[in-house]
Design a protein around this motif. Structure first.
Motif, PDB file in Angstrom:
ATOM      1  N   ALA A 188      54.570 -30.012  36.029  1.00  0.00           N
ATOM      2  CA  ALA A 188      55.721 -28.857  36.548  1.00  0.00           C
ATOM      3  C   ALA A 188      56.398 -27.978  35.494  1.00  0.00           C
ATOM      4  O   ALA A 188      56.752 -27.005  35.655  1.00  0.00           O
ATOM      5  N   LEU A 189      56.113 -28.535  34.151  1.00  0.00           N
ATOM      6  CA  LEU A 189      56.648 -27.988  33.218  1.00  0.00           C
ATOM      7  C   LEU A 189      56.155 -26.457  32.926  1.00  0.00           C
ATOM      8  O   LEU A 189      57.027 -25.441  32.825  1.00  0.00           O
ATOM      9  N   PHE A 190      54.983 -26.405  32.965  1.00  0.00           N
ATOM     10  CA  PHE A 190      54.326 -25.253  32.934  1.00  0.00           C
ATOM     11  C   PHE A 190      54.584 -24.348  34.000  1.00  0.00           C
ATOM     12  O   PHE A 190      55.000 -23.015  33.839  1.00  0.00           O
ATOM     13  N   THR A 191      54.753 -24.722  35.390  1.00  0.00           N
ATOM     14  CA  THR A 191      55.058 -23.838  36.227  1.00  0.00           C
ATOM     15  C   THR A 191      56.642 -23.435  36.286  1.00  0.00           C
ATOM     16  O   THR A 191      56.647 -22.327  36.582  1.00  0.00           O
ATOM     17  N   SER A 192      57.234 -24.291  36.076  1.00  0.00           N
ATOM     18  CA  SER A 192      58.872 -24.016  35.921  1.00  0.00           C
ATOM     19  C   SER A 192      58.874 -22.946  34.816  1.00  0.00           C
ATOM     20  O   SER A 192      59.805 -21.933  35.053  1.00  0.00           O
ATOM     21  N   GLY A 193      58.523 -23.169  33.376  1.00  0.00           N
ATOM     22  CA  GLY A 193      58.527 -22.401  32.483  1.00  0.00           C
ATOM     23  C   GLY A 193      57.969 -21.003  32.959  1.00  0.00           C
ATOM     24  O   GLY A 193      58.647 -19.797  32.552  1.00  0.00           O
ATOM     25  N   LEU A 219      51.478 -34.366  28.768  1.00  0.00           N
ATOM     26  CA  LEU A 219      50.437 -35.462  29.500  1.00  0.00           C
ATOM     27  C   LEU A 219      50.796 -36.827  28.958  1.00  0.00           C
ATOM     28  O   LEU A 219      50.590 -37.907  29.575  1.00  0.00           O
ATOM     29  N   ILE A 220      50.306 -36.576  27.384  1.00  0.00           N
ATOM     30  CA  ILE A 220      50.447 -37.902  26.805  1.00  0.00           C
ATOM     31  C   ILE A 220      51.852 -38.629  26.836  1.00  0.00           C
ATOM     32  O   ILE A 220      52.002 -39.895  27.071  1.00  0.00           O
ATOM     33  N   PHE A 238      48.511 -24.909  25.515  1.00  0.00           N
ATOM     34  CA  PHE A 238      47.730 -26.119  25.330  1.00  0.00           C
ATOM     35  C   PHE A 238      48.538 -27.365  24.768  1.00  0.00           C
ATOM     36  O   PHE A 238      48.579 -28.195  25.281  1.00  0.00           O
ATOM     37  N   THR A 239      49.195 -26.809  23.368  1.00  0.00           N
ATOM     38  CA  THR A 239      49.883 -28.055  22.943  1.00  0.00           C
ATOM     39  C   THR A 239      50.963 -28.738  23.747  1.00  0.00           C
ATOM     40  O   THR A 239      51.031 -29.783  23.641  1.00  0.00           O
ATOM     41  N   GLY A 240      51.812 -27.923  24.376  1.00  0.00           N
ATOM     42  CA  GLY A 240      52.970 -28.188  25.228  1.00  0.00           C
ATOM     43  C   GLY A 240      52.252 -29.243  26.099  1.00  0.00           C
ATOM     44  O   GLY A 240      52.680 -30.298  26.483  1.00  0.00           O
ATOM     45  N   ILE A 272      55.367 -17.091  28.486  1.00  0.00           N
ATOM     46  CA  ILE A 272      55.031 -18.531  29.061  1.00  0.00           C
ATOM     47  C   ILE A 272      54.815 -19.665  27.979  1.00  0.00           C
ATOM     48  O   ILE A 272      55.091 -20.987  28.350  1.00  0.00           O
ATOM     49  N   GLY A 273      53.866 -19.504  27.263  1.00  0.00           N
ATOM     50  CA  GLY A 273      53.324 -20.546  26.289  1.00  0.00           C
ATOM     51  C   GLY A 273      54.319 -20.999  25.324  1.00  0.00           C
ATOM     52  O   GLY A 273      54.374 -22.217  25.295  1.00  0.00           O
ATOM     53  N   ALA A 274      55.202 -19.941  25.041  1.00  0.00           N
ATOM     54  CA  ALA A 274      56.175 -20.704  24.067  1.00  0.00           C
ATOM     55  C   ALA A 274      57.352 -21.445  24.866  1.00  0.00           C
ATOM     56  O   ALA A 274      57.907 -22.397  24.543  1.00  0.00           O
ATOM     57  N   ALA A 275      57.609 -21.037  26.224  1.00  0.00           N
ATOM     58  CA  ALA A 275      58.509 -21.776  26.805  1.00  0.00           C
ATOM     59  C   ALA A 275      58.133 -23.103  27.234  1.00  0.00           C
ATOM     60  O   ALA A 275      58.840 -24.017  27.217  1.00  0.00           O
ATOM     61  N   THR A 276      56.622 -23.307  27.662  1.00  0.00           N
ATOM     62  CA  THR A 276      56.130 -24.361  27.634  1.00  0.00           C
ATOM     63  C   THR A 276      56.455 -25.318  26.417  1.00  0.00           C
ATOM     64  O   THR A 276      56.780 -26.594  26.633  1.00  0.00           O
ATOM     65  N   PHE A 277      55.833 -24.692  25.230  1.00  0.00           N
ATOM     66  CA  PHE A 277      55.922 -25.662  24.149  1.00  0.00           C
ATOM     67  C   PHE A 277      57.329 -25.950  23.655  1.00  0.00           C
ATOM     68  O   PHE A 277      57.591 -27.065  23.471  1.00  0.00           O
ATOM     69  N   SER A 278      58.400 -25.125  23.957  1.00  0.00           N
ATOM     70  CA  SER A 278      59.838 -25.266  23.676  1.00  0.00           C
ATOM     71  C   SER A 278      60.314 -26.490  24.575  1.00  0.00           C
ATOM     72  O   SER A 278      61.131 -27.318  24.062  1.00  0.00           O
ATOM     73  N   ALA A 279      59.780 -26.352  25.912  1.00  0.00           N
ATOM     74  CA  ALA A 279      60.316 -27.279  26.849  1.00  0.00           C
ATOM     75  C   ALA A 279      60.114 -28.988  26.534  1.00  0.00           C
ATOM     76  O   ALA A 279      60.833 -29.820  26.289  1.00  0.00           O
ATOM     77  N   VAL A 280      58.711 -28.881  26.031  1.00  0.00           N
ATOM     78  CA  VAL A 280      58.126 -30.204  25.690  1.00  0.00           C
ATOM     79  C   VAL A 280      58.784 -30.713  24.438  1.00  0.00           C
ATOM     80  O   VAL A 280      59.029 -31.658  24.047  1.00  0.00           O
ATOM     81  N   PHE A 281      58.694 -29.519  23.319  1.00  0.00           N
ATOM     82  CA  PHE A 281      59.541 -30.212  22.112  1.00  0.00           C
ATOM     83  C   PHE A 281      60.637 -30.542  22.124  1.00  0.00           C
ATOM     84  O   PHE A 281      60.870 -31.672  21.542  1.00  0.00           O
TER      85      PHE A 281
END
Length: 439
Positions: A48-53, A39-40, A32-34, A294-303
């Motif tokens: 696509a960040l979520f699906t690619s992660g 989006l912001i 959710f955080t990622g 998956i959640g950590a991968a999304t967070f890491s990519a955005v971070f």
């Protein structure tokens, strides 16, 4: 917009901690955080960040070892092998002060070497060992602490799920990491046992020996030893196939599952009903782990995208003391995150950020990976969100308060910090075995 971008890394961690304190599961807090910050910062094009992660996690061959090792640990639980291991070893150590607590540490190490799943070790030992310790009037904090510390040895004693994840994320050889973890685990076991003996012989009422009438004969001791022969063969099969290069860690996990099923069937401890239940439970646990990854991968990519990696790298490079300042910063960074995050999520977040900084400072990647694992093991015991604490709490229920569990971890956390210091100042203490096997 520039101001939002500058403070986005800090904002991500603040939102993550708020969600965790509200009780949102770690996997969904991370995802959710990622997604919200993506989006912001970049709008709907970032979806696509979520699906690619998700695809990257599902497509990682090394991570196939995770469901296999989980399945293996649940099969062991269903076949009552953990209970037999405990009985066999404490028959031999019962005449020794602190013998039950030492048995917990040794059995925890063996469970770690069989399955690599911390939850199985802590919960299994909590259900089996704690009633025995209370029966013989062991000090409550020593009992609770030894169960949590012994159960978490699955983090260091290979095969370890977290080592598999770390190797997949950083490219460090999982086989070499397993060998280094074995060395670090042995050091930790010896220090745990020394502490228990020290407490038992300086405060005799804290960990008394079994009464003479409760001790078993030599013949009974020898007969009970038979129960650990097959599990030890299983350990040799799994680790031997990995260390000798015959099998990759993923293939070694397959060997472990096959060996566990074979042992269970031969000893008539497993039937189709138990195997089917094990498949169902391991599927649920694997799903939980997958969502965390998956959640950590999304967070890491955005971070990383908002400059978080560069921010951490810049902070580390400005730390006083040269490369040693960088190392202290990195350790502090992991320890603080470990107080709040689940260990797999911590690896996914911290390893890609901090490992390049450490390597650039001139440290050996394998040595750092082993040190990372020791600190990660400490995270299982570190309040407020040490997972070993909550695993044991789920096993003991309302019989023991969470405050007692917190305080019981303190001596063992200090021992783990001592191991960190030993590894820093004597690197060969954990690198000798990987170096030997690589020749």
């Amino acid at each position: 917009m520039d101001l939002i971008f500058d403070y986005a890394p800090l904002g991500m961690f603040i939102l993550l901690l708020i969600l965790l304190f509200l009780g949102v599961p770690i996997a969904f807090s991370l995802a959710f955080t990622g997604v919200i910050f993506a989006l912001i910062m970049w709008g709907y094009d970032s979806s696509a960040l979520f699906t690619s992660g998700t695809w990257n996690i599902m497509n990682n061959y090394t991570l196939i070892a995770i469901p296999l090792f989980i399945f293996m640990s649940i099969l062991l639980e269903k076949s009552d092998i953990i209970s037999d291991l405990f009985k066999s070893i404490y028959h031999w150590s019962g005449s020794l002060r602190g013998g039950l607590a030492i048995t917990v540490i040794v059995v925890g190490a063996i469970i770690g070497a069989i399955s690599g799943v911390v939850a199985a070790g802590v919960i299994g030992l909590g259900l089996i060992a704690l009633p025995q310790m209370m029966k013989y009037k062991y000090n409550e904090k020593l009992s609770l602490g030894s169960i949590m510390a012994g159960g978490t040895l699955g983090q260091l004693i290979p095969p370890s799920l977290n080592m598999v994840v770390y190797g997949a994320m950083t490219g460090v050889s999982v086989s070499s990491l397993f060998a280094g973890g074995m060395s670090a685990g042995i050091i930790l076991i010896l220090l745990f046992v020394f502490y228990i003996l020290f407490m038992a012989y300086t405060k005799s009422d804290s960990a008394p020996a079994l009464a003479k009438e409760d001790r078993v004969s030599t013949g009974e001791k020898i007969r009970s030893t038979r129960t650990i022969i097959l599990p030890m063969i299983l350990i040799i099969l799994v680790l031997g196939s990995i260390f000798t290069g015959i099998a990759t860690p993923t293939e070694g996990a397959g060997v472990g599952v096959f060996g566990t099923v074979l042992i269970g069937v031969l000893t008539k401890r497993l039937d189709w009903k138990k195997i089917k239940a094990s498949i169902f439970e391991s599927s649920k646990m694997t799903g939980m782990v997958a969502w965390i990854l998956i959640g950590a991968a999304t967070f890491s990519a955005v971070f990383s995208g908002v400059g978080g990696n560069k921010l951490v790298s810049d902070l580390a490079s400005t730390a006083p003391g040269g490369k040693w300042g960088v190392l202290i910063f990195a350790l502090a960074f992991i320890i603080i995150l470990g107080m709040f995050l689940e260990t797999m999520a911590l690896i996914m977040l911290a390893a890609p950020i901090i490992t390049p900084v450490i390597v650039e400072a001139g440290f050996d990647p394998l040595w750092w990976a082993i040190l990372f694992m020791v600190v990660l093991q400490m995270a299982f015991l570190t309040p407020p969100f040490g997972f070993a604490i909550f695993y044991l709490k789920s096993a003991v229920g309302e019989k023991v308060s969470i405050g007692k569990l917190y305080s019981a971890t303190i001596p063992f956390i200090l021992i783990q910090l001592l191991v960190v210091i030993i590894i820093i100042f004597i690197p060969i203490s954990v690198t000798w075995l990987p170096n030997l096997l690589s020749k």
